[in-house]
Write a protein that holds these residues in place. Structure first.
Motif, PDB file in Angstrom:
ATOM      1  N   LEU A   1      20.202  16.663 -30.733  1.00 14.77           N
ATOM      2  CA  LEU A   1      20.181  15.470 -31.713  1.00 14.77           C
ATOM      3  C   LEU A   1      21.265  15.791 -32.646  1.00 14.77           C
ATOM      4  O   LEU A   1      21.668  16.975 -32.933  1.00 14.77           O
ATOM      5  CB  LEU A   1      18.845  15.517 -32.603  1.00 14.77           C
ATOM      6  CG  LEU A   1      17.478  15.142 -31.662  1.00 14.77           C
ATOM      7  CD1 LEU A   1      16.450  15.706 -32.456  1.00 14.77           C
ATOM      8  CD2 LEU A   1      17.764  13.858 -31.277  1.00 14.77           C
TER       9      LEU A   1
ATOM     10  N   GLY B   1      21.391  19.565 -33.629  1.00 11.02           N
ATOM     11  CA  GLY B   1      19.959  20.343 -33.717  1.00 11.02           C
ATOM     12  C   GLY B   1      19.337  19.862 -32.429  1.00 11.02           C
ATOM     13  O   GLY B   1      19.966  19.359 -31.410  1.00 11.02           O
TER      14      GLY B   1
ATOM     15  N   TYR C   1      18.165  12.174 -36.176  1.00  9.50           N
ATOM     16  CA  TYR C   1      17.031  12.371 -37.189  1.00  9.50           C
ATOM     17  C   TYR C   1      17.399  12.628 -38.766  1.00  9.50           C
ATOM     18  O   TYR C   1      18.560  13.194 -38.894  1.00  9.50           O
ATOM     19  CB  TYR C   1      15.898  13.433 -36.794  1.00  9.50           C
ATOM     20  CG  TYR C   1      16.068  14.941 -37.243  1.00  9.50           C
ATOM     21  CD1 TYR C   1      16.810  15.761 -36.057  1.00  9.50           C
ATOM     22  CD2 TYR C   1      15.686  15.441 -38.214  1.00  9.50           C
ATOM     23  CE1 TYR C   1      17.034  17.042 -36.288  1.00  9.50           C
ATOM     24  CE2 TYR C   1      15.783  16.712 -38.399  1.00  9.50           C
ATOM     25  CZ  TYR C   1      16.453  17.510 -37.668  1.00  9.50           C
ATOM     26  OH  TYR C   1      16.604  18.938 -37.812  1.00  9.50           O
TER      27      TYR C   1
ATOM     28  N   TYR D   1      12.791   9.858 -37.595  1.00 13.27           N
ATOM     29  CA  TYR D   1      13.622   9.983 -36.329  1.00 13.27           C
ATOM     30  C   TYR D   1      14.226   8.692 -36.076  1.00 13.27           C
ATOM     31  O   TYR D   1      13.556   7.772 -36.382  1.00 13.27           O
ATOM     32  CB  TYR D   1      12.395  10.275 -35.175  1.00 13.27           C
ATOM     33  CG  TYR D   1      11.994  11.725 -35.103  1.00 13.27           C
ATOM     34  CD1 TYR D   1      12.680  12.562 -34.743  1.00 13.27           C
ATOM     35  CD2 TYR D   1      10.631  11.832 -35.291  1.00 13.27           C
ATOM     36  CE1 TYR D   1      12.433  13.989 -34.740  1.00 13.27           C
ATOM     37  CE2 TYR D   1      10.151  13.239 -35.076  1.00 13.27           C
ATOM     38  CZ  TYR D   1      10.987  14.326 -34.908  1.00 13.27           C
ATOM     39  OH  TYR D   1      10.478  15.501 -34.923  1.00 13.27           O
TER      40      TYR D   1
ATOM     41  N   ARG E   1      15.857   7.810 -32.694  1.00 12.38           N
ATOM     42  CA  ARG E   1      16.162   8.542 -31.351  1.00 12.38           C
ATOM     43  C   ARG E   1      15.610   7.820 -30.173  1.00 12.38           C
ATOM     44  O   ARG E   1      16.092   7.811 -28.939  1.00 12.38           O
ATOM     45  CB  ARG E   1      15.515   9.945 -31.078  1.00 12.38           C
ATOM     46  CG  ARG E   1      14.180   9.934 -31.204  1.00 12.38           C
ATOM     47  CD  ARG E   1      13.676  11.264 -31.691  1.00 12.38           C
ATOM     48  NE  ARG E   1      13.947  12.241 -30.460  1.00 12.38           N
ATOM     49  CZ  ARG E   1      13.870  13.689 -30.673  1.00 12.38           C
ATOM     50  NH1 ARG E   1      13.026  14.288 -31.677  1.00 12.38           N
ATOM     51  NH2 ARG E   1      13.882  14.400 -29.591  1.00 12.38           N
TER      52      ARG E   1
ATOM     53  N   ILE F   1       8.423  18.201 -26.896  1.00 11.56           N
ATOM     54  CA  ILE F   1       9.230  17.087 -27.679  1.00 11.56           C
ATOM     55  C   ILE F   1       9.623  16.119 -26.505  1.00 11.56           C
ATOM     56  O   ILE F   1       9.571  14.957 -26.792  1.00 11.56           O
ATOM     57  CB  ILE F   1      10.387  17.524 -28.402  1.00 11.56           C
ATOM     58  CG1 ILE F   1       9.692  18.427 -29.704  1.00 11.56           C
ATOM     59  CG2 ILE F   1      11.077  16.557 -29.029  1.00 11.56           C
ATOM     60  CD1 ILE F   1      10.892  19.025 -30.479  1.00 11.56           C
TER      61      ILE F   1
ATOM     62  N   ASN G   1       5.315  22.624 -29.679  1.00  7.81           N
ATOM     63  CA  ASN G   1       6.443  21.586 -30.678  1.00  7.81           C
ATOM     64  C   ASN G   1       5.697  20.316 -30.707  1.00  7.81           C
ATOM     65  O   ASN G   1       6.234  19.264 -30.436  1.00  7.81           O
ATOM     66  CB  ASN G   1       7.637  21.435 -30.156  1.00  7.81           C
ATOM     67  CG  ASN G   1       8.705  22.511 -30.688  1.00  7.81           C
ATOM     68  OD1 ASN G   1       8.347  22.979 -31.650  1.00  7.81           O
ATOM     69  ND2 ASN G   1       9.638  22.641 -29.921  1.00  7.81           N
TER      70      ASN G   1
ATOM     71  N   ARG H   1       4.608  16.737 -32.088  1.00  6.30           N
ATOM     72  CA  ARG H   1       5.299  15.873 -33.090  1.00  6.30           C
ATOM     73  C   ARG H   1       4.601  14.595 -32.978  1.00  6.30           C
ATOM     74  O   ARG H   1       5.066  13.563 -32.312  1.00  6.30           O
ATOM     75  CB  ARG H   1       6.937  15.758 -32.632  1.00  6.30           C
ATOM     76  CG  ARG H   1       7.895  17.049 -32.391  1.00  6.30           C
ATOM     77  CD  ARG H   1       8.070  17.339 -33.998  1.00  6.30           C
ATOM     78  NE  ARG H   1       9.243  18.517 -33.768  1.00  6.30           N
ATOM     79  CZ  ARG H   1       8.754  19.877 -34.002  1.00  6.30           C
ATOM     80  NH1 ARG H   1       7.573  20.220 -34.044  1.00  6.30           N
ATOM     81  NH2 ARG H   1       9.795  20.809 -33.905  1.00  6.30           N
TER      82      ARG H   1
ATOM     83  N   ILE I   1      13.877  24.288 -41.117  1.00  4.53           N
ATOM     84  CA  ILE I   1      14.093  23.576 -39.925  1.00  4.53           C
ATOM     85  C   ILE I   1      14.676  24.436 -39.137  1.00  4.53           C
ATOM     86  O   ILE I   1      15.754  24.986 -39.168  1.00  4.53           O
ATOM     87  CB  ILE I   1      14.758  22.298 -39.937  1.00  4.53           C
ATOM     88  CG1 ILE I   1      14.119  21.228 -41.093  1.00  4.53           C
ATOM     89  CG2 ILE I   1      14.944  21.557 -38.623  1.00  4.53           C
ATOM     90  CD1 ILE I   1      13.061  20.841 -40.947  1.00  4.53           C
TER      91      ILE I   1
ATOM     92  N   GLY J   1      11.120  27.896 -36.416  1.00  2.41           N
ATOM     93  CA  GLY J   1      10.018  28.019 -35.097  1.00  2.41           C
ATOM     94  C   GLY J   1      11.001  28.299 -33.829  1.00  2.41           C
ATOM     95  O   GLY J   1      10.418  29.010 -32.972  1.00  2.41           O
ATOM     96  N   ASP J   2      12.062  27.587 -33.841  1.00  2.00           N
ATOM     97  CA  ASP J   2      12.981  27.860 -32.455  1.00  2.00           C
ATOM     98  C   ASP J   2      13.694  29.155 -32.719  1.00  2.00           C
ATOM     99  O   ASP J   2      13.561  30.026 -31.532  1.00  2.00           O
ATOM    100  CB  ASP J   2      13.906  26.914 -32.509  1.00  2.00           C
ATOM    101  CG  ASP J   2      13.366  25.341 -32.626  1.00  2.00           C
ATOM    102  OD1 ASP J   2      12.141  25.229 -31.871  1.00  2.00           O
ATOM    103  OD2 ASP J   2      13.912  24.430 -33.068  1.00  2.00           O
TER     104      ASP J   2
ATOM    105  N   ASP K   1      20.307  23.622 -38.133  1.00  2.00           N
ATOM    106  CA  ASP K   1      18.930  23.739 -37.227  1.00  2.00           C
ATOM    107  C   ASP K   1      19.236  25.150 -36.475  1.00  2.00           C
ATOM    108  O   ASP K   1      18.189  25.619 -36.087  1.00  2.00           O
ATOM    109  CB  ASP K   1      19.141  22.803 -36.207  1.00  2.00           C
ATOM    110  CG  ASP K   1      18.392  21.465 -36.689  1.00  2.00           C
ATOM    111  OD1 ASP K   1      18.336  21.157 -37.926  1.00  2.00           O
ATOM    112  OD2 ASP K   1      17.756  20.899 -35.800  1.00  2.00           O
TER     113      ASP K   1
HETATM  114  O1  ELE Z   1      11.893  17.530 -34.266  1.00  2.00           O
HETATM  115  C1  ELE Z   1      12.569  17.381 -33.216  1.00  2.00           C
HETATM  116  O2  ELE Z   1      12.433  16.719 -32.287  1.00  2.00           O
HETATM  117  C2  ELE Z   1      13.823  18.356 -33.206  1.00  2.00           C
HETATM  118  O3  ELE Z   1      14.281  18.747 -32.149  1.00  2.00           O
HETATM  119  C3  ELE Z   1      14.571  18.617 -34.356  1.00  2.00           C
HETATM  120  C4  ELE Z   1      14.619  20.132 -34.883  1.00  2.00           C
HETATM  121  O4  ELE Z   1      15.606  20.651 -34.386  1.00  2.00           O
HETATM  122  C5  ELE Z   1      13.219  20.698 -34.326  1.00  2.00           C
HETATM  123  O5  ELE Z   1      12.161  20.031 -34.723  1.00  2.00           O
HETATM  124  C6  ELE Z   1      13.285  22.199 -35.269  1.00  2.00           C
HETATM  125  O6  ELE Z   1      11.805  22.704 -34.909  1.00  2.00           O
HETATM  126  P1  ELE Z   1      11.273  24.041 -35.728  1.00  2.00           P
HETATM  127  O7  ELE Z   1      11.881  25.238 -35.273  1.00  2.00           O
HETATM  128  O8  ELE Z   1       9.798  24.142 -35.420  1.00  2.00           O
HETATM  129  O9  ELE Z   1      11.520  23.718 -37.104  1.00  2.00           O
END
Ligand code: ELE
Length: 336
Positions: free
Chosen positions: A12, A34, A90, A105, A107, A137, A168, A170, A275, A278-279, A315
């Motif tokens: 993204l 990201g 996003y 979002y 997307r 996701i 993840n 969402r 942001i 977590g990754d 990201d």
């Molecule tokens: O939300 C989405 O679809 C994405 O891919 C955008 C972000 O890159 C991740 O959400 C980051 O995720 P965290 O590491 O949990 O903060």
């Protein structure tokens, strides 16, 4: 380290309000590349692993920008397909203090989300791979995303490649269509060797609440997940206490079938960008797990890499082995 890692998912562009501004106050937004799976790929590549990104991007300057960012992170983009269509975006309105950040979002209908499974060469990307990493996701994108995630795990299973699945969750994506996240995610988890997710993700998967306190509740949830998912060998999660948007307390936890380890909590203050943290945790954990390290060293690497990511804008985390290894001794002072 022999063999590569394949990360499968949507890349993204993120447009963020600078500083702590509200969108209404901005004439320009900061653009970075990201996407959850690409962020894990960037972390692992920065830590010295051979990583291939399996995705599809638009044939446009925006797609070129995304591919260039993957290359700059050291990720192999030979399996990145291109097509006419739109880029997934996003928008991040950056929070401050007790005002949290929020994400919008944009997307739907992207090249990745509208791709069909036969437009990916899963077999050739996975040949000789040590791991497939994907997340919840992709299936949250809609019925087409569910089919893509299912095709990816089926290809990994038939190639004998272990799967790491990051829950993840969402809600904004799942709630946008007539979805049944529990059945979709439970099905995908049947193929997972590693799960990135906590007791709340497990509650969602199993439709069951876990009653104990703190560590006991996490262990109870992990044991229920090990029973439900026979291939699962490791569950990695963070325990995060949010004091305010610039100050969190974080511990890392790993559950194996016969043992568990939770690190002590680190006070993370002066957060630059939450942001992607977590990754980064996932990347730190996988980095050590792929080397066969024990639970203590693996949890410590996950903790160190996620804590470090809180200091990096954007990201992706591009910090390497030197920074990871120095984390516990540097105390944050300037290195000269
Ligand atoms: O939300 C989405 O679809 C994405 O891919 C955008 C972000 O890159 C991740 O959400 C980051 O995720 P965290 O590491 O949990 O903060």
């Amino acid at each position: 380290m022999t063999g590569h890692i394949v990360a499968f998912g949507e890349v993204l562009l993120r447009f963020a309000t600078p500083g702590a501004r509200l969108t209404v106050q901005c004439d320009a937004l900061d653009m970075v590349v990201g996407g959850a799976e690409a962020n894990v790929a960037a972390g692992l590549a920065s830590l010295g692993h051979d990583v291939k990104m399996l995705t599809r991007l638009p044939s446009s300057p925006l797609g070129d920008k995304a591919r260039a960012a993957l290359n700059a992170a050291g990720i192999d983009t030979a399996h990145v397909g291109r097509d006419t269509g739109r880029m997934g975006l996003y928008f991040l309105e950056s929070g401050a203090g007790l005002r949290p950040s929020s994400i919008t979002y944009d997307r739907a209908g992207s090249v990745f989300a509208t791709s069909k499974a036969d437009q990916f060469d899963f077999a050739s990307a996975l040949e000789g791979a040590r791991l497939l990493h994907l997340s919840g996701i992709t299936p949250a994108l809609g019925p087409g995303g569910v089919a893509l995630a299912q095709a990816a795990v089926a290809a990994a299973t038939s190639a004998g490649v272990p799967v790491c699945f990051d829950g993840n969750y969402r809600a904004l994506l799942w709630d946008a269509w007539d979805s049944d996240p529990r059945s979709v995610l439970t099905d995908l988890m049947q193929s997972a060797t590693v799960m990135i997710g906590n007791h709340r993700d497990i509650s969602l998967l199993l439709g069951k609440a876990f009653s104990g306190d703190g560590s006991d509740r996490r262990r109870e949830a992990a044991l229920a997940a090990f029973e439900a998912f026979p291939k699962l060998q490791m569950i990695a999660s963070t325990a995060r206490h949010v004091v305010n948007s610039g100050h969190h307390r974080i511990a890392a936890r790993l559950d194996a079938r016969d043992a568990a380890h939770q690190t002590s909590e680190v006070d993370v203050t002066g957060i630059v960008d939450r942001i992607g943290t977590g990754d980064a945790f996932a990347a730190g954990v996988l980095h050590k797990w792929l080397q066969g390290a024990d639970l203590v060293a693996t949890a410590q690497a996950g903790l160190a890499y996620t804590v470090l990511k809180h200091t990096v804008p954007g990201d992706m985390c591009f910090l390497g082995l030197q920074e990871l290894d120095a984390f516990s001794v540097s105390g944050g002072d300037v290195r000269r």
